[in-house]
Scaffold this motif. Structure first.
Motif, mmCIF file in Angstrom:
data_model
loop_
_atom_site.group_PDB
_atom_site.id
_atom_site.type_symbol
_atom_site.label_atom_id
_atom_site.label_comp_id
_atom_site.label_asym_id
_atom_site.label_seq_id
_atom_site.Cartn_x
_atom_site.Cartn_y
_atom_site.Cartn_z
ATOM 1 N N LEU A 132 0.830 -1.203 0.000
ATOM 2 C CA LEU A 132 0.000 0.000 0.000
ATOM 3 C C LEU A 132 0.870 1.262 0.000
ATOM 4 O O LEU A 132 0.557 2.241 -0.690
ATOM 5 C CB LEU A 132 -0.932 0.005 1.207
ATOM 6 C CG LEU A 132 -2.099 -0.986 1.146
ATOM 7 C CD1 LEU A 132 -2.895 -0.936 2.436
ATOM 8 C CD2 LEU A 132 -2.998 -0.688 -0.049
ATOM 9 N N GLU A 148 -11.526 -5.351 3.426
ATOM 10 C CA GLU A 148 -11.889 -3.957 3.163
ATOM 11 C C GLU A 148 -11.104 -3.016 4.064
ATOM 12 O O GLU A 148 -10.838 -3.315 5.227
ATOM 13 C CB GLU A 148 -13.394 -3.775 3.394
ATOM 14 C CG GLU A 148 -13.927 -2.427 2.989
ATOM 15 C CD GLU A 148 -15.436 -2.368 3.076
ATOM 16 O OE1 GLU A 148 -15.999 -1.307 2.770
ATOM 17 O OE2 GLU A 148 -16.057 -3.383 3.472
ATOM 18 N N GLU A 155 -8.012 4.237 -3.909
ATOM 19 C CA GLU A 155 -9.317 3.627 -4.150
ATOM 20 C C GLU A 155 -9.150 2.124 -4.088
ATOM 21 O O GLU A 155 -8.125 1.572 -4.516
ATOM 22 C CB GLU A 155 -9.874 4.034 -5.516
ATOM 23 C CG GLU A 155 -10.271 5.500 -5.603
ATOM 24 C CD GLU A 155 -11.048 5.793 -6.877
ATOM 25 O OE1 GLU A 155 -11.976 5.024 -7.200
ATOM 26 O OE2 GLU A 155 -10.711 6.783 -7.546
ATOM 27 N N PHE A 156 -10.166 1.441 -3.549
ATOM 28 C CA PHE A 156 -10.133 -0.010 -3.399
ATOM 29 C C PHE A 156 -11.268 -0.586 -4.238
ATOM 30 O O PHE A 156 -12.440 -0.441 -3.905
ATOM 31 C CB PHE A 156 -10.260 -0.404 -1.932
ATOM 32 C CG PHE A 156 -9.100 0.080 -1.097
ATOM 33 C CD1 PHE A 156 -7.959 -0.684 -0.958
ATOM 34 C CD2 PHE A 156 -9.129 1.337 -0.506
ATOM 35 C CE1 PHE A 156 -6.881 -0.225 -0.211
ATOM 36 C CE2 PHE A 156 -8.068 1.808 0.241
ATOM 37 C CZ PHE A 156 -6.922 1.021 0.390
ATOM 38 N N TYR A 270 -9.433 -7.029 -3.058
ATOM 39 C CA TYR A 270 -9.562 -5.693 -3.640
ATOM 40 C C TYR A 270 -8.299 -5.367 -4.436
ATOM 41 O O TYR A 270 -7.210 -5.917 -4.171
ATOM 42 C CB TYR A 270 -9.736 -4.637 -2.548
ATOM 43 C CG TYR A 270 -11.038 -4.742 -1.794
ATOM 44 C CD1 TYR A 270 -12.124 -3.933 -2.115
ATOM 45 C CD2 TYR A 270 -11.185 -5.644 -0.748
ATOM 46 C CE1 TYR A 270 -13.321 -4.026 -1.426
ATOM 47 C CE2 TYR A 270 -12.379 -5.752 -0.051
ATOM 48 C CZ TYR A 270 -13.440 -4.935 -0.395
ATOM 49 O OH TYR A 270 -14.630 -5.035 0.298
ATOM 50 N N ALA A 272 -6.042 -2.170 -5.004
ATOM 51 C CA ALA A 272 -5.759 -0.817 -4.524
ATOM 52 C C ALA A 272 -5.037 -0.032 -5.611
ATOM 53 O O ALA A 272 -4.021 -0.497 -6.149
ATOM 54 C CB ALA A 272 -4.895 -0.872 -3.267
#
Length: 307
Positions: A132, A148, A155-156, A270, A272
């Motif tokens: 990240l 989550e 934005e995921f 997700y 990212a």
């Protein structure tokens, strides 16, 4: 009217001399004169007043001049836009990956050429926080992660979901069942990574066990696949969880994998990315991920960041 003719016209208008204009254009003077005569015939008006000593713009030439400049500027911008797109498509996309993706990553890699035949994908491993941080800094274009979360500037994008499978000793009585209820595992120590290392999985399993009516007995920490599964298969009875796609790739002697129920824990993956419209190569990766998640049917219809 050809852009070439407008380029010749503009060069002569700037030089007011056919010979110097031809030198700038790296062509013979007769070719310049020929093309401008054709342009004048097409427009039905003389653009230059010519004499043996002087070349000057006529009223028609002055009227055409700003439009010629605008059209040639538009051509240059159009070429720049296409060159930029080609460079983006040919660029390398750096994707941070998560362990245990199983066949999902293969689906993404298979789908990517359908959305961009030029983008090269570089896979980068690391912890969730490291990946990240690299996305935020621009060192990675995107990162796959489970669970989550929120993060300023990122934005995921929701992708696929994976069920969790219980890894049990093959000799345990619950191994004979096709599906194992979570409540039946209450007395068996659960091996999990510490929350600091995998908060999403740790929290999901704690919530699921509480929903089944108990707080799990935590056994030794989950270290790595090989050592943890060896301890489960040959050591004191204990259990752990694996994502279903990963479990399918882990045939281990002495260990069986069984679906869970009551409740059945499920984890979403997700993608990212940084906020804002993605460049072309990243957009192709996003669409490939959506195609993989949707079984190849609806990838292009999903929302891209910045839209």
């Amino acid at each position: 009217m050809e852009l070439r003719q407008l380029r010749y016209f503009l060069t002569v208008a700037e030089e007011l001399h056919f010979g110097r204009a031809a030198e700038r254009l790296h062509i013979v003077q007769s070719a310049v004169s020929q093309q401008l005569r054709r342009l004048e015939r097409e427009l039905g008006a003389e653009l230059f007043a010519r004499s043996t000593r002087v070349v000057r713009l006529t009223e028609a030439g002055n009227r055409l001049l700003p439009y010629a400049r605008e059209m040639l500027a538009l051509q240059a911008r159009a070429r720049e836009a296409i060159d930029e797109l080609r460079a983006e498509q040919a660029a390398t996309v750096r994707l941070g990956t998560s362990s245990g993706l199983g066949g999902w990553l293969d689906l993404v890699l298979t789908a990517l050429p359908r959305h961009s035949g030029h983008a090269q994908l570089e896979l980068v491993t690391g912890s969730t926080e490291e990946r990240l941080a690299q996305v935020r800094a621009g060192d990675l274009d995107a990162a796959l992660l489970r669970g989550e979360r929120t993060d300023p500037g990122l934005e995921f994008l929701p992708l696929w979901q994976d069920a969790l499978m219980a890894a049990l000793p093959a000799g345990h009585e619950l191994a004979a069942r096709e599906t194992v209820e979570l409540a039946r595992l209450a007395e068996l120590p659960l091996r999990l990574s510490p929350r600091s290392r995998n908060p999403a999985l740790h929290d999901l399993m704690m919530r699921s066990c509480r929903a089944a009516g108990y707080v799990p007995v935590l056994g030794p920490e989950f270290t790595n696949d090989q050592d943890t599964l060896a301890a489960i298969g040959h050591g004191k009875p204990s259990w752990t969880v694996f994502y279903a796609p990963h479990a399918d790739q882990l045939p281990v002697p002495g260990v069986v994998f069984r679906p869970l129920s009551g409740p059945a824990p499920v984890m979403r993956t997700y993608l990212a990315v940084r906020s804002g419209p993605p460049r072309a190569a990243l957009r192709a990766l996003i669409e490939a991920c959506y195609e993989a998640a949707d079984g190849g049917t609806e990838g292009a219809a999903r929302r891209l960041p910045g839209r």
